[in-house]
Each structure stands twice: as C-alpha cells, then as structure tokens.
Design an enzyme around this catalytic site. Structure first.
Site, PDB file in Angstrom:
ATOM      1  CB  SER A  12       1.949 -12.038   4.091  1.00  0.00           C
ATOM      2  OG  SER A  12       2.493 -11.672   2.832  1.00  0.00           O
ATOM      3  CE  LYS A  82       7.550  -1.749  -0.257  1.00  0.00           C
ATOM      4  NZ  LYS A  82       6.379  -0.861  -0.040  1.00  0.00           N
ATOM      5  CG  ASP A  83       9.984  -6.408   0.918  1.00  0.00           C
ATOM      6  OD1 ASP A  83       9.920  -5.244   1.352  1.00  0.00           O
ATOM      7  OD2 ASP A  83       8.988  -7.130   0.762  1.00  0.00           O
ATOM      8  CB  ALA A 127       6.192   0.684   9.797  1.00  0.00           C
ATOM      9  CB  SER A 128       7.386   3.390   5.103  1.00  0.00           C
ATOM     10  OG  SER A 128       8.039   4.244   4.200  1.00  0.00           O
ATOM     11  NE  ARG A 130       9.164   4.619   0.231  1.00  0.00           N
ATOM     12  CZ  ARG A 130       7.902   4.733  -0.153  1.00  0.00           C
ATOM     13  NH1 ARG A 130       7.507   5.803  -0.806  1.00  0.00           N
ATOM     14  NH2 ARG A 130       7.028   3.785   0.110  1.00  0.00           N
ATOM     15  NE  ARG A 131       4.408   3.595   1.665  1.00  0.00           N
ATOM     16  CZ  ARG A 131       4.234   2.269   1.684  1.00  0.00           C
ATOM     17  NH1 ARG A 131       4.106   1.622   2.832  1.00  0.00           N
ATOM     18  NH2 ARG A 131       4.183   1.597   0.559  1.00  0.00           N
ATOM     19  NE  ARG A 148       6.865  -4.211  10.690  1.00  0.00           N
ATOM     20  CZ  ARG A 148       7.500  -5.299  11.061  1.00  0.00           C
ATOM     21  NH1 ARG A 148       8.275  -5.268  12.126  1.00  0.00           N
ATOM     22  NH2 ARG A 148       7.403  -6.415  10.386  1.00  0.00           N
ATOM     23  N   GLY A 149       2.945  -5.222  10.339  1.00  0.00           N
ATOM     24  CA  GLY A 149       2.088  -6.364  10.056  1.00  0.00           C
ATOM     25  C   GLY A 149       1.822  -6.440   8.570  1.00  0.00           C
ATOM     26  CB  THR A 153      -2.081  -7.068  10.214  1.00  0.00           C
ATOM     27  OG1 THR A 153      -1.934  -8.438   9.881  1.00  0.00           O
ATOM     28  CG2 THR A 153      -2.056  -6.910  11.715  1.00  0.00           C
ATOM     29  NE  ARG A 154       1.791  -2.965   6.802  1.00  0.00           N
ATOM     30  CZ  ARG A 154       2.766  -2.600   5.995  1.00  0.00           C
ATOM     31  NH1 ARG A 154       2.797  -1.378   5.515  1.00  0.00           N
ATOM     32  NH2 ARG A 154       3.705  -3.447   5.654  1.00  0.00           N
ATOM     33  CB  CYS A 241      13.169  -1.904   1.992  1.00  0.00           C
ATOM     34  SG  CYS A 241      12.915  -2.974   3.393  1.00  0.00           S
TER      35      CYS A 241
HETATM   36  N1  PBG Z   1       7.277  -3.685   3.079  1.00  0.00           N
HETATM   37  C1  PBG Z   1       6.214  -4.615   2.795  1.00  0.00           C
HETATM   38  C2  PBG Z   1       5.854  -4.605   1.357  1.00  0.00           C
HETATM   39  N2  PBG Z   1       6.708  -5.066   0.436  1.00  0.00           N
HETATM   40  C3  PBG Z   1       6.125  -4.895  -0.798  1.00  0.00           C
HETATM   41  C4  PBG Z   1       4.881  -4.326  -0.617  1.00  0.00           C
HETATM   42  C5  PBG Z   1       3.940  -3.942  -1.672  1.00  0.00           C
HETATM   43  C6  PBG Z   1       4.103  -4.623  -3.005  1.00  0.00           C
HETATM   44  C7  PBG Z   1       5.183  -4.097  -3.889  1.00  0.00           C
HETATM   45  O1  PBG Z   1       5.876  -3.107  -3.609  1.00  0.00           O
HETATM   46  O2  PBG Z   1       5.363  -4.709  -4.961  1.00  0.00           O
HETATM   47  C8  PBG Z   1       4.680  -4.149   0.755  1.00  0.00           C
HETATM   48  C9  PBG Z   1       3.485  -3.603   1.410  1.00  0.00           C
HETATM   49  C10 PBG Z   1       3.352  -2.110   1.383  1.00  0.00           C
HETATM   50  O3  PBG Z   1       4.343  -1.382   1.275  1.00  0.00           O
HETATM   51  O4  PBG Z   1       2.212  -1.622   1.499  1.00  0.00           O
END
Ligand code: PBG
Length: 314
Positions: A12, A82-83, A127-128, A130-131, A148-149, A153-154, A241
């Site tokens: 990506s 985060k991932d 898609a989170s 948490r948010r 997603r995406g 894309t989002r 995550c």
């Molecule tokens: N889950 C996808 C993801 N993983 C990290 C980031 C953003 C960059 C970061 O946290 O450093 C994103 C995109 C988002 O949440 O908008």
C-alpha cells in the site's frame, strides 16, 4: 551480500512510504549500504470485503512479512506498531521503534468540520471498533459502517458520497502527503488512539547481529518506552488491533502516564483507566491499567466479542 539490506513491506502507498523512510534513514546512516524494498501482499490486504474483526484481526498485516524474514528473503520488516501482535514467532523480534509521529485520529469529511458539526443521524465510515465505540458513545444516533481498504481507497469511498465523514490515523494521512484532508485532529479525550498508533517498528531475525547493529541507531528510546507500556496493556487484555481497546502513553521526564479504554462497539459502555508510574517500568504500568479496566468489568465486553482476556488472577 553483506553490504545489502532488504526491507519487507506491504504494497500500500502508506506501507511503502514507511519502508522508504526507514530505507532513507539507513542509507544516511550507512553510506554504501545497498537498501532495497521487497513488496508483498498480505491477507489483510487481500480480504478487503470482510470486517477485520471477523477474519481474525491479529497479525493479518504482518504474517507474510514475518515469513519472508524466516525464509531469508528479507532482512527487516517495517510495520506500523498498531498492526503488530503482542507475540512474535520463534526467532523473530522487534527491537527498534522509531520516533512517533502524531498518535491521534483524524476526522475527515468533505462537508463538516468536526463530529459535533454533523447532523444527529450522520453516517460515519470506520472499520475500527475502537473508533466506532468512542464516536458512538458521544453521538449515539450516528451510524457507523465498515470501511476497509488502504487509506487512498477509503478516501475515494468518502469522496464517492458513501459517508458523511470517515476517521483515519493523522499520521497515515500526513505520511502520504494528504494532511490537507484532515478537518480536525481528535485529541485523546475525543478518540483515544490505538496501541502503537503513529509509531513504526522494525522486526528482524534475533540471531542476525549484522542487521541489529545496522538498525540499532534508529531506535527512539522515549517512543519505545511509551509503546512498551501500551503493548503491555494490550497483552494484559489479550487485545489485537481490531478490538475496541485504546491505549496511549506519554512520557514526562522520568514519569510515564498511560490511559487505557475498552468500549462496546455501540458505545453504550466505555471503561477508562489512567495512571502514571516510573518510566523505567513501562510494562508494570501497562499491566496495571489492564487490571484496572478488568476490575471495572471490561473483561465481559471482550469475552462477548470473542476475545477472552487471560484470567484476572496471575
Ligand atoms: N489499520 C491500518 C493502519 N495501520 C496503521 C495506520 C496508520 C499509521 C500508524 O498508525 O502509524 C493505518 C491506517 C489508519 O488507521 O488510518
């Protein structure tokens, strides 16, 4: 061979930017080192139709990169912290965390300046969980639908009119040159960030002393300390995550302050805990915040979502 370093990355635009940033810093640090990118597609990138929380969020974006390290096809993998799941496969580890960019979420809309500016029945894309939990707790009449995406894309889905607003990480937008899309940065009270949000980490083979030495200077001790505390909170709650868990640590001199949050996806229940502790014991602080959330009943929420926290007694 010895003067070469291969970086495994997702394809990506954001992931490639992040890997390029690490490549740039390594070339600056080690003139003559030949740094190349190995671009890979992960299951998380392929399964774009299913909500991440349904397809087993943990590690979806990192597994293939880890396999490339184990197979010797790459020397390091650059991840958004985060991932990155709590545990690593045998033989791999993550010893370097770069200085954190903005940890906060960003409100992105073509019509509205902030969530409070929107009509009561507004439609938000995210898609989170948490948010979703946090915005629904403040605006119960909003609808939140999965989105997603990759970041581009989002944004395209927002621009196509599918949502009134979407929520993305401020750091991601900044990195790919789209900070002008941010209408409002959501502070820690409004949307407590994901564990590790805004920080990049470098995973390696633990026995690769050459690579460890090359990347060591990129570590940022303060960020590393904060992310340690956040990840210990995540470990205590057994979170990945893609569960409604938030955690954000800040360092103030030799004190570390950590805030944690667990919520139901509909925002009906939100548990918060906050404490500070000595900066040289980040894991203890993270575990304590996890315990405090469980003591309030957050464990029930996690169990109902299919995420069993480890037993409270240990
Ligand atoms: N889950 C996808 C993801 N993983 C990290 C980031 C953003 C960059 C970061 O946290 O450093 C994103 C995109 C988002 O949440 O908008």
């Amino acid at each position: 061979m010895t003067n070469r370093l291969r970086i495994a990355t997702r394809k990506s635009p954001l992931a490639v930017w992040q890997a390029e940033e690490v490549a740039r810093r390594l070339r600056e640090l080690h003139p003559g080192l030949e740094v190349t990118l190995v671009r890979m597609s992960t299951r998380g990138d392929q399964m774009l139709d299913s909500p991440l929380s349904k397809i087993g969020g943990k590690g979806l974006f990192v597994k293939e990169l880890e396999q490339a390290l184990l197979d010797g096809e790459a020397d390091i993998a650059v991840h958004s912290m985060k991932d990155v799941p709590v545990a690593f496969p045998p033989g791999l580890g993550l010893q370097v965390i770069l200085e954190r960019d903005s940890p906060f979420d960003a409100f992105v809309s073509n019509r509205y300046d902030s969530p409070a500016d929107m009509p009561p029945d507004a439609h938000v894309g995210s898609a989170s969980l948490r948010r979703q939990a946090q915005i629904m707790s403040r605006f119960p009449r909003f609808t939140v639908s999965p989105l997603r995406g990759n970041v581009n894309t989002r944004l395209a889905k927002l621009d196509a009119g599918e949502y009134d607003a979407i929520i993305l990480a401020a750091s991601g937008l900044r990195r790919i040159g789209l900070s002008e899309r941010i209408r409002a940065v959501m502070d820690a009270d409004e949307s407590l960030p994901a564990i590790g949000q805004g920080a990049l980490g470098i995973e390696t083979r633990l026995d690769d002393a050459r690579v460890q030495a090359l990347i060591g200077p990129l570590d940022h001790a303060d960020t590393h300390c904060c992310v340690r505390a956040e990840r210990a909170l995540n470990a205590r709650l057994n979170g990945g995550c893609q569960v409604p868990i938030a955690g954000y640590a800040e360092l103030d001199g030799d004190r570390l302050r950590l805030r944690g949050l667990v919520g139901t996806p509909d925002g009906g229940r939100i548990y918060r805990a906050e404490a500070d502790g000595p900066a040289d014991m980040p894991e203890a602080l993270g575990t304590a915040i996890g315990e405090a959330l469980l003591a309030q009943g957050a464990g029930e929420v996690l169990v109902s979502l299919g995420i069993a926290p480890p037993d409270v007694a240990h």
